[in-house]
Design a protein around this motif. Sequence first.
Motif, PDB file in Angstrom:
ATOM      1  N   TYR A  88       0.833  -1.198   0.000  1.00  0.00           N
ATOM      2  CA  TYR A  88       0.000   0.000   0.000  1.00  0.00           C
ATOM      3  C   TYR A  88       0.872   1.254   0.000  1.00  0.00           C
ATOM      4  CZ  TYR A  88      -3.535   3.346   1.554  1.00  0.00           C
ATOM      5  OH  TYR A  88      -4.369   4.432   1.664  1.00  0.00           O
TER       6      TYR A  88
ATOM      7  N   LYS B 215       4.254  16.192 -10.945  1.00  0.00           N
ATOM      8  CA  LYS B 215       3.364  17.137 -11.627  1.00  0.00           C
ATOM      9  C   LYS B 215       3.467  18.519 -10.996  1.00  0.00           C
ATOM     10  CE  LYS B 215      -0.060  13.604 -12.908  1.00  0.00           C
ATOM     11  NZ  LYS B 215      -1.463  13.153 -12.713  1.00  0.00           N
TER      12      LYS B 215
ATOM     13  N   GLU C 190       4.150   5.842  -5.188  1.00  0.00           N
ATOM     14  CA  GLU C 190       4.120   6.062  -6.632  1.00  0.00           C
ATOM     15  C   GLU C 190       3.153   7.178  -6.983  1.00  0.00           C
ATOM     16  OE1 GLU C 190       3.210   2.383  -8.450  1.00  0.00           O
ATOM     17  OE2 GLU C 190       5.151   1.444  -7.997  1.00  0.00           O
ATOM     18  N   GLU C 191       1.966   7.137  -6.352  1.00  0.00           N
ATOM     19  CA  GLU C 191       0.998   8.192  -6.633  1.00  0.00           C
ATOM     20  C   GLU C 191       1.490   9.544  -6.143  1.00  0.00           C
ATOM     21  OE1 GLU C 191      -2.609   6.974  -4.842  1.00  0.00           O
ATOM     22  OE2 GLU C 191      -2.962   5.288  -6.219  1.00  0.00           O
ATOM     23  N   LEU C 192       2.056   9.547  -4.919  1.00  0.00           N
ATOM     24  CA  LEU C 192       2.571  10.811  -4.397  1.00  0.00           C
ATOM     25  C   LEU C 192       3.739  11.322  -5.231  1.00  0.00           C
ATOM     26  CD1 LEU C 192       2.468  10.108  -0.555  1.00  0.00           C
ATOM     27  CD2 LEU C 192       0.956  11.598  -1.859  1.00  0.00           C
ATOM     28  N   THR C 193       4.586  10.393  -5.682  1.00  0.00           N
ATOM     29  CA  THR C 193       5.715  10.802  -6.525  1.00  0.00           C
ATOM     30  C   THR C 193       5.225  11.400  -7.831  1.00  0.00           C
ATOM     31  OG1 THR C 193       7.073   9.041  -5.555  1.00  0.00           O
ATOM     32  CG2 THR C 193       7.819  10.007  -7.634  1.00  0.00           C
ATOM     33  N   ALA C 194       4.191  10.765  -8.400  1.00  0.00           N
ATOM     34  CA  ALA C 194       3.631  11.298  -9.643  1.00  0.00           C
ATOM     35  C   ALA C 194       3.027  12.680  -9.414  1.00  0.00           C
ATOM     36  CB  ALA C 194       2.579  10.332 -10.189  1.00  0.00           C
ATOM     37  N   GLU C 195       2.279  12.819  -8.312  1.00  0.00           N
ATOM     38  CA  GLU C 195       1.689  14.121  -8.010  1.00  0.00           C
ATOM     39  C   GLU C 195       2.775  15.155  -7.719  1.00  0.00           C
ATOM     40  OE1 GLU C 195      -1.416  14.981  -8.269  1.00  0.00           O
ATOM     41  OE2 GLU C 195      -1.978  12.953  -8.907  1.00  0.00           O
ATOM     42  N   LYS C 196       3.820  14.718  -6.996  1.00  0.00           N
ATOM     43  CA  LYS C 196       4.913  15.643  -6.714  1.00  0.00           C
ATOM     44  C   LYS C 196       5.614  16.063  -8.004  1.00  0.00           C
ATOM     45  CE  LYS C 196       9.200  16.101  -4.095  1.00  0.00           C
ATOM     46  NZ  LYS C 196      10.177  15.427  -3.207  1.00  0.00           N
TER      47      LYS C 196
ATOM     48  N   GLN D  61       2.390   1.783  -3.405  1.00  0.00           N
ATOM     49  CA  GLN D  61       1.391   2.338  -4.309  1.00  0.00           C
ATOM     50  C   GLN D  61       1.166   3.815  -4.028  1.00  0.00           C
ATOM     51  OE1 GLN D  61      -2.349   0.318  -4.128  1.00  0.00           O
ATOM     52  NE2 GLN D  61      -3.333   1.622  -5.650  1.00  0.00           N
ATOM     53  N   ASN D  62       1.057   4.146  -2.737  1.00  0.00           N
ATOM     54  CA  ASN D  62       0.868   5.554  -2.382  1.00  0.00           C
ATOM     55  C   ASN D  62       2.076   6.392  -2.753  1.00  0.00           C
ATOM     56  OD1 ASN D  62      -1.657   5.096  -1.396  1.00  0.00           O
ATOM     57  ND2 ASN D  62      -1.063   5.044   0.752  1.00  0.00           N
TER      58      ASN D  62
END
Length: 649
Positions: A263, A277, A269-275, A266-267
């Motif tokens: 988990y 961006k 990866e999402e946070l890295t992608a948002e960061k 996964q988070n």
Amino acid sequence: MLALLKTIREAIVNWWSEFTLQTKLLAVATLVVSLVMSGLTFWAVNTIQQDARLNDTRFGRDLGLLLATNVAPLVADHNLTEVARFSQRFYSSTSSVRYMLYADENGEIFFGIPFWEPEVENSLTIKRRIQLPEDYPGDGEKPMVRQHMTPDGAVTDVFIPLIVDGKYLGVLAIGTNPNQAAVISTNFTRDVTIAVFITIWVMVILAGVINALTITKPIKELLVGVKQIAAGNFKQRIDLPLGGELGEVIFNFNEMAERLERYEEQNIEELTAEKAKLETLVSTIADGAVLIDNNMQVILVNPTARRIFGWEGTEVVGSNVLHHLPSVVQMEITRTLYEMAAGECESAEFRLHLNQPAKRTIRILLTTVLNSQRESIKGIAITVQDITREVELNEAKSQFISNVSHELRTPLFNIKTYIETLHDYGEDLGVQERQEFLETVNHETDRLTRLVNDVLDLSKLESGRSYSFDGVDLAQAIEQTLRTYQLNAKDKGIELIQEVAPDLPLVIGNYDLLLQVFGNLIGNALKFTKAGGKVAIRAYQLDFKPNSHTQSPGVRIEISDTGIGIAQEDQHSIFERFFRVENRVHTLEGTGLGLSIVRNIIDRHRTKVHLVSEVGIGTTFWFDLTVFEEEVPPIQLEPAVEAPKIITA
């Protein structure tokens, strides 16, 4: 002494307080069990000892009665020899008899085995007489039994009266040793008691060790694992080969940690992608952005802020922002930053002038960053806007309005003055005076018209208006321009030279705009060239396309004069609006917009205008145009909307 006892007591209390509740309960339970077991063991020992004493008493009494029954007739017959023999044989045949004493009715000892030994004398205080107990019945028929302690152990004393035919003959005293088996059993029981006491504590300690190895250790491992999970380390695992419920708990813990790790990944990866961006968005904005925490540590900085503050090649993330800001900025915003971190204010704005790393004017906006509940301050956002262009434009706008107002005021004032004079005093003036006034008014009107036209032309060029570009015959445009200025050159005594290469190809351009360029450049050349000078316009073909690396032909146009020239320090500003060299020499008139119009027109032709000048020798302006290819249909080019930098002198 009391102080020592108090110190010992405090040490014991401190030592006891360091134990956990579980350890304290275990120690108390162990103490209770050991005390109970010790009490039971001591009770058993006492019972055994009492039974042994009772058995010794019974044995001594029976032995005495048996011996007295056999000896009494011999004593009655005064057969002392047989008494001695029988007694000696009896004494030698058993180890239970400690001593044997015979006394007559008066207590005089007439035989004893072994009456001479010190222990017999010490124990019975025999001095040729036997000292009977005070409670001895005398001539009673029942024996008397007692026990006393000696250095060699307990001794049972039996006093049996010697009675034959109802006659009291004396007393037989026998001392018997205790039962060795009973003594051994008693010692063994005592040892067992001690062993039981020690065994209880050893078992408790072993149980604690086993508990630590089998239960406490897994529990501690679980506790460490839970703390690691709480701290965010989801890679924590427990590897203990245990079964049962504890093994199931460990298995479930590892499964939980594995799920949390997945988990988290996964988070992340999402946070890295948002960061990514967010960082991409922040890095692309035109304004500088710096995010700091409450301790003034830099969290995020975009390239614009690095460029403005000169942080290229410097790692500022993670360090104190105040250590890297320019001194001017640091002095202005330090106090406000600490006030915002303390929650005393929410925002602030500063306008500062920087000299390093480059001269510019910046606007700094400070805004607090709150949490989702808007209850606590998480950081401070610093927005840095480079308003140098805005300041220059505002200054240029003010200067432009001032210059236009000044340029309009002079001709309007002259026109109004002369017209009012003609209106009020026209009849008093001569024909020649009125003619001069009207010529002045006409001249000022032309000057006003040129100024207005130049302003309108420049406004059109800078407004983004589109122009049609087609093939232009430079020879025709140059010829038309020279015809216009031929008379003016002749009046000033200036030679106007035309050097246009034959068979010059068409170029891509706008005919009217190029006419305006030629007119402004030749007009300026005539204006700043003295009588007897020369003004030349040349056009010839190049072997390459202007401003390109491709092998395509181009045409170069040069306008040269032998005028006063332009100083080196003025050459970088000569194309700015209202910049006039005559302002320095105060000899010639002009709007100061001609060269600015030339630059804008040449920019619309996707090329640049250049100059070479030397004071007192002359000036040459030149630019290149692209050859028009006839097979390509006419194109419509949109001008590049570029607000020129305005510097007024």
